[in-house]
Design a protein around this motif. Structure first.
Motif, PDB file in Angstrom:
ATOM      1  N   SER A   1       0.958  -1.282   0.117  1.00 42.88           N
ATOM      2  CA  SER A   1       0.019  -0.047   0.043  1.00 42.88           C
ATOM      3  C   SER A   1       0.735   1.200  -0.202  1.00 42.88           C
ATOM      4  CB  SER A   1      -1.111   0.459   1.179  1.00 42.88           C
ATOM      5  OG  SER A   1      -0.133  -0.406   2.532  1.00 42.88           O
ATOM      6  N   ASN A   2       2.395   1.406   0.652  1.00 43.01           N
ATOM      7  CA  ASN A   2       2.873   2.690   0.687  1.00 43.01           C
ATOM      8  C   ASN A   2       3.494   2.464  -1.071  1.00 43.01           C
ATOM      9  OD1 ASN A   2       2.253   3.350   3.471  1.00 43.01           O
ATOM     10  ND2 ASN A   2       3.889   1.996   3.825  1.00 43.01           N
ATOM     11  N   PHE A   3       3.732   1.908  -1.924  1.00 45.30           N
ATOM     12  CA  PHE A   3       4.189   2.311  -3.244  1.00 45.30           C
ATOM     13  C   PHE A   3       3.536   2.216  -3.952  1.00 45.30           C
ATOM     14  CE2 PHE A   3       6.547  -1.807  -0.561  1.00 45.30           C
ATOM     15  CZ  PHE A   3       7.755  -1.476  -1.198  1.00 45.30           C
ATOM     16  N   ASP A   4       3.590   3.534  -4.943  1.00 47.23           N
ATOM     17  CA  ASP A   4       3.029   4.042  -6.586  1.00 47.23           C
ATOM     18  C   ASP A   4       3.158   2.837  -6.880  1.00 47.23           C
ATOM     19  OD1 ASP A   4       2.091   6.656  -4.749  1.00 47.23           O
ATOM     20  OD2 ASP A   4       4.568   7.339  -5.032  1.00 47.23           O
ATOM     21  N   THR A   5       4.798   2.325  -7.065  1.00 41.98           N
ATOM     22  CA  THR A   5       4.489   1.138  -8.081  1.00 41.98           C
ATOM     23  C   THR A   5       5.332  -0.058  -7.163  1.00 41.98           C
ATOM     24  OG1 THR A   5       6.681   1.858  -9.019  1.00 41.98           O
ATOM     25  CG2 THR A   5       5.127   2.400 -10.218  1.00 41.98           C
ATOM     26  N   TYR A   6       5.331  -1.041  -7.682  1.00 41.86           N
ATOM     27  CA  TYR A   6       6.012  -2.150  -7.485  1.00 41.86           C
ATOM     28  C   TYR A   6       6.332  -3.292  -8.193  1.00 41.86           C
ATOM     29  CZ  TYR A   6       6.627  -5.462  -4.218  1.00 41.86           C
ATOM     30  OH  TYR A   6       7.338  -6.623  -2.555  1.00 41.86           O
ATOM     31  N   TYR A   7       7.671  -3.164  -8.228  1.00 41.77           N
ATOM     32  CA  TYR A   7       8.508  -4.238  -9.463  1.00 41.77           C
ATOM     33  C   TYR A   7       8.643  -5.785  -9.170  1.00 41.77           C
ATOM     34  CZ  TYR A   7      11.867  -6.036 -12.724  1.00 41.77           C
ATOM     35  OH  TYR A   7      13.314  -6.218 -13.153  1.00 41.77           O
ATOM     36  N   VAL A   8       8.323  -7.259 -10.405  1.00 44.91           N
ATOM     37  CA  VAL A   8       8.729  -7.762  -9.541  1.00 44.91           C
ATOM     38  C   VAL A   8       9.568  -8.804 -10.781  1.00 44.91           C
ATOM     39  CG1 VAL A   8       6.368  -8.599  -8.211  1.00 44.91           C
ATOM     40  CG2 VAL A   8       6.545  -8.855 -10.414  1.00 44.91           C
ATOM     41  N   GLU A   9      10.234  -9.528 -10.360  1.00 43.40           N
ATOM     42  CA  GLU A   9      10.701 -10.437 -11.587  1.00 43.40           C
ATOM     43  C   GLU A   9      11.436 -11.627 -11.106  1.00 43.40           C
ATOM     44  OE1 GLU A   9      15.589 -10.660 -14.261  1.00 43.40           O
ATOM     45  OE2 GLU A   9      14.196  -8.329 -12.869  1.00 43.40           O
ATOM     46  N   PHE A  10      11.014 -12.676 -11.229  1.00 40.84           N
ATOM     47  CA  PHE A  10      11.225 -14.033 -11.294  1.00 40.84           C
ATOM     48  C   PHE A  10      12.517 -14.867 -11.956  1.00 40.84           C
ATOM     49  CE2 PHE A  10       6.205 -13.602 -11.831  1.00 40.84           C
ATOM     50  CZ  PHE A  10       6.100 -14.291 -10.351  1.00 40.84           C
ATOM     51  N   VAL A  11      13.269 -14.868 -11.300  1.00 43.04           N
ATOM     52  CA  VAL A  11      14.568 -15.675 -11.497  1.00 43.04           C
ATOM     53  C   VAL A  11      14.746 -17.461 -11.582  1.00 43.04           C
ATOM     54  CG1 VAL A  11      17.041 -15.385 -12.054  1.00 43.04           C
ATOM     55  CG2 VAL A  11      15.675 -13.503 -11.490  1.00 43.04           C
TER      56      VAL A  11
ATOM     57  N   ASN B   1      11.189  -0.581  -1.687  1.00 41.53           N
ATOM     58  CA  ASN B   1      11.807   0.710  -1.133  1.00 41.53           C
ATOM     59  C   ASN B   1      10.606   1.510  -1.670  1.00 41.53           C
ATOM     60  OD1 ASN B   1      12.499   3.527  -0.515  1.00 41.53           O
ATOM     61  ND2 ASN B   1      14.605   2.800  -0.924  1.00 41.53           N
ATOM     62  N   PRO B   2       9.385   2.070  -0.510  1.00 42.16           N
ATOM     63  CA  PRO B   2       9.295   3.360  -1.264  1.00 42.16           C
ATOM     64  C   PRO B   2       9.124   4.296  -1.599  1.00 42.16           C
ATOM     65  CG  PRO B   2       7.383   1.688   0.717  1.00 42.16           C
ATOM     66  CD  PRO B   2       9.351   1.669   0.316  1.00 42.16           C
ATOM     67  N   ASN B   3      10.561   4.785  -1.253  1.00 43.56           N
ATOM     68  CA  ASN B   3      11.062   5.756  -1.686  1.00 43.56           C
ATOM     69  C   ASN B   3      11.818   6.197  -2.158  1.00 43.56           C
ATOM     70  OD1 ASN B   3       9.322   7.393   0.666  1.00 43.56           O
ATOM     71  ND2 ASN B   3      10.243   6.310   2.233  1.00 43.56           N
ATOM     72  N   GLY B   4      12.130   5.094  -3.133  1.00 48.49           N
ATOM     73  CA  GLY B   4      13.513   4.627  -3.661  1.00 48.49           C
ATOM     74  C   GLY B   4      13.402   3.703  -4.929  1.00 48.49           C
ATOM     75  N   GLU B   5      14.411   2.889  -5.370  1.00 50.67           N
ATOM     76  CA  GLU B   5      14.442   2.269  -6.614  1.00 50.67           C
ATOM     77  C   GLU B   5      15.110   1.129  -5.994  1.00 50.67           C
ATOM     78  OE1 GLU B   5      13.622   2.249  -9.236  1.00 50.67           O
ATOM     79  OE2 GLU B   5      13.164   4.722  -8.879  1.00 50.67           O
ATOM     80  N   GLY B   6      14.931   0.977  -4.843  1.00 53.05           N
ATOM     81  CA  GLY B   6      15.881  -0.383  -4.176  1.00 53.05           C
ATOM     82  C   GLY B   6      15.216  -2.073  -4.416  1.00 53.05           C
ATOM     83  N   LYS B   7      15.773  -2.949  -4.221  1.00 61.43           N
ATOM     84  CA  LYS B   7      15.407  -3.863  -4.277  1.00 61.43           C
ATOM     85  C   LYS B   7      15.966  -4.748  -4.289  1.00 61.43           C
ATOM     86  CE  LYS B   7      13.683  -3.353  -8.882  1.00 61.43           C
ATOM     87  NZ  LYS B   7      13.664  -1.736  -9.151  1.00 61.43           N
ATOM     88  N   GLY B   8      14.717  -5.974  -3.419  1.00 55.98           N
ATOM     89  CA  GLY B   8      15.229  -7.272  -2.564  1.00 55.98           C
ATOM     90  C   GLY B   8      14.850  -8.246  -3.057  1.00 55.98           C
TER      91      GLY B   8
END
Length: 202
Positions: free
Chosen positions: A63-73, A158-165
């Motif tokens: 809910s805190n994210f404007d956009t949300y990226y996912v990548e399956f590897v 990271n809701p405020n940046g480009e961080g990835k987990g």
């Protein structure tokens, strides 16, 4: 948490929320009946068979994210990728232009990414599901050792940046076996020159 505030304005920080999970599953098929199982962690197949796989990401709180990226590897062992059969965000099936996929035949890695799952109505707890098929290679390990394969998910953290987990990898395993057959006489002695053929029941 330390916050640097300039001025007297009230500040509401955006916090990182719980991370998604990933599961990799495979279906098994009964060669005699043609019946298939539900999605599970292991299966038996013959070399050259086409095997169905499923990758399921379950989102946390987005809910805190404007956009949300996912990548399956998905890194395969003794398998060759065939094709994607379905990519879904919740109940919505995406078309080929709404996700990106690539296959590296050297590292045997399949990648499937969606730039913003929230654009496809993903919310807290939504499931993103990729289904694909792969072929069991001729160099597959025969016997109880099996052929393990694993996948992980890269995601916005990271809701405020480009961080990835990245999630921990999830594994499953496909087994294949060899049949040794000898033709013998009534005294259980090998018959010289005897020949026969074994066929897989389709």
């Amino acid at each position: 948490i330390l916050l640097l505030v300039s001025g007297a304005e009230e500040v509401t920080p955006k916090v990182k929320t719980d991370i998604p999970t990933l599961e990799k599953k495979v279906k098994d098929k009964n060669d005699s009946t043609g019946d298939t199982t539900d999605w599970q962690d292991s299966a038996d197949y013959d070399i050259g068979d086409t095997i169905p796989y499923q990758l399921t990401a379950t989102l946390g709180d987005v809910s805190n994210f404007d956009t949300y990226y996912v990548e399956f590897v998905d890194t395969m062992t003794h398998l060759t990728y065939d094709s994607i059969t379905s990519v879904k965000v919740g109940d919505k099936t995406l078309n080929a232009g709404e996700y990106t996929s690539s296959w590296d035949s050297t590292s045997k890695t399949l990648k499937v990414s969606i730039d913003n799952v929230k654009a496809h109505s993903a919310t807290n707890g939504s499931k993103i599901v990729v289904e694909y098929t792969a072929t069991l290679d001729a160099d597959a390990v025969i016997g109880s050792t099996g052929n393990p394969n694993e996948a992980h998910l890269i995601f916005s953290n990271n809701p405020n940046g480009e961080g990835k987990g990245q999630t921990k990898p999830d594994k499953n395993i496909v087994f294949t076996y060899r049949v040794v057959a000898n033709k013998v006489d009534q005294d259980n002695k090998p018959l010289p020159g005897a020949a026969f053929a074994l066929y897989k029941k389709l």
